[in-house]
Design a protein around this motif. Structure first.
Motif, PDB file in Angstrom:
ATOM      1  N   ASP A   1       0.910  -1.166   0.099  1.00 28.92           N
ATOM      2  CA  ASP A   1       0.159  -0.058   0.157  1.00 28.92           C
ATOM      3  C   ASP A   1       0.963   1.096  -0.046  1.00 28.92           C
ATOM      4  N   LEU A   2       1.919   1.112   0.779  1.00 31.78           N
ATOM      5  CA  LEU A   2       2.942   2.498   0.947  1.00 31.78           C
ATOM      6  C   LEU A   2       3.588   2.631  -0.581  1.00 31.78           C
TER       7      LEU A   2
ATOM      8  N   VAL B   1      14.298   2.787  -0.736  1.00 33.26           N
ATOM      9  CA  VAL B   1      12.964   3.193  -0.779  1.00 33.26           C
ATOM     10  C   VAL B   1      12.009   2.544   0.107  1.00 33.26           C
ATOM     11  N   VAL B   2      12.098   1.403   0.309  1.00 32.58           N
ATOM     12  CA  VAL B   2      10.923   0.768   1.134  1.00 32.58           C
ATOM     13  C   VAL B   2      11.336   1.122   2.978  1.00 32.58           C
TER      14      VAL B   2
ATOM     15  N   PHE C   1       7.247  -6.712   4.820  1.00 32.61           N
ATOM     16  CA  PHE C   1       8.705  -6.013   5.097  1.00 32.61           C
ATOM     17  C   PHE C   1       9.113  -6.517   6.708  1.00 32.61           C
ATOM     18  N   PRO C   2      10.155  -6.943   6.878  1.00 33.97           N
ATOM     19  CA  PRO C   2      11.579  -6.770   5.763  1.00 33.97           C
ATOM     20  C   PRO C   2      11.222  -8.099   4.795  1.00 33.97           C
ATOM     21  N   ARG C   3      12.018  -7.823   3.802  1.00 37.67           N
ATOM     22  CA  ARG C   3      12.371  -8.852   2.718  1.00 37.67           C
ATOM     23  C   ARG C   3      13.555  -9.306   2.566  1.00 37.67           C
TER      24      ARG C   3
ATOM     25  N   GLU D   1       9.767   3.686   7.896  1.00 36.92           N
ATOM     26  CA  GLU D   1      10.149   4.523   8.818  1.00 36.92           C
ATOM     27  C   GLU D   1       9.208   5.836   8.933  1.00 36.92           C
ATOM     28  N   GLN D   2       8.709   6.198   7.826  1.00 35.34           N
ATOM     29  CA  GLN D   2       7.903   7.493   7.961  1.00 35.34           C
ATOM     30  C   GLN D   2       6.576   7.082   8.647  1.00 35.34           C
ATOM     31  N   ARG D   3       6.027   5.830   8.104  1.00 32.74           N
ATOM     32  CA  ARG D   3       4.688   5.391   8.537  1.00 32.74           C
ATOM     33  C   ARG D   3       4.808   4.995   9.958  1.00 32.74           C
TER      34      ARG D   3
END
Length: 173
Positions: free
Chosen positions: A13-14, A43-44, A66-68, A49-51
């Motif tokens: 979704d992000l 990027v991920v 996440f994480p992958r 982190e922002q969310r």
């Protein structure tokens, strides 16, 4: 997982939101997704982190997708440490590739039947690449989290109610 007041943070979704917004991170993500590659770690990690920092203090969360990679796991570990938030469980959804392919094809067909365009990563060719990339990049994650006593396996070939029950069982431990 509303019953547990957990924020659902889906990297899919992000990423779709970033792609839709055509942000710089979104444009980088779109190139990778369209080619069936994993989106670059930076990027991920930046989006997650922002969310995580946007959620209510003390509120729990579920990270979906996440994480992958080991690099992402290390970044998550450092981030959670800085936030003084523990990682309680890592859930691995075990599902045979054949069944995953069937479910993705069904989702794409349902989307087309509803008059919408299927996701670009729902094509058989892109899905095959995604599975190969996922298997390669995540091969070390299971042992990493298993050694730390955090890995929980869910039989994702079951129906949605049984999968949900398995997850609830882990959360109540």
């Amino acid at each position: 997982m509303r019953d547990y007041d957990l924020v659902h943070i889906s990297t899919g979704d992000l990423l779709r939101d970033a792609i839709k917004a055509q942000s710089p991170l979104g444009r980088t993500a779109k190139m990778a997704v369209d080619e069936g590659k994993l989106v670059p770690d930076e990027v991920v990690v930046g989006l997650v982190e922002q969310r995580l920092t946007d959620k209510e203090p003390g509120q729990g969360f579920i990270l979906d997708g996440f994480p992958r990679t080991i690099a992402q796991a290390g970044a998550l570990e450092r981030l959670l440490e800085s936030m003084q938030v523990p990682l309680d469980h890592v859930i691995l959804f075990d599902i045979p590739i054949r069944l995953l392919e069937e479910r993705i094809a069904k989702r794409a067909e349902q989307t087309r039947s509803a008059g919408a365009q299927p996701r670009t990563d729902d094509s058989p060719e892109v899905l095959k690449k995604r599975i190969e990339e996922f298997a390669h990049a995540t091969a070390a994650l299971s042992p990493f989290y298993e050694q730390n006593g955090l890995l929980r396996r869910v039989d994702a070939s079951e129906d949605i109610e049984r999968v949900a029950t398995q997850i609830r069982d882990f959360l109540q431990q």
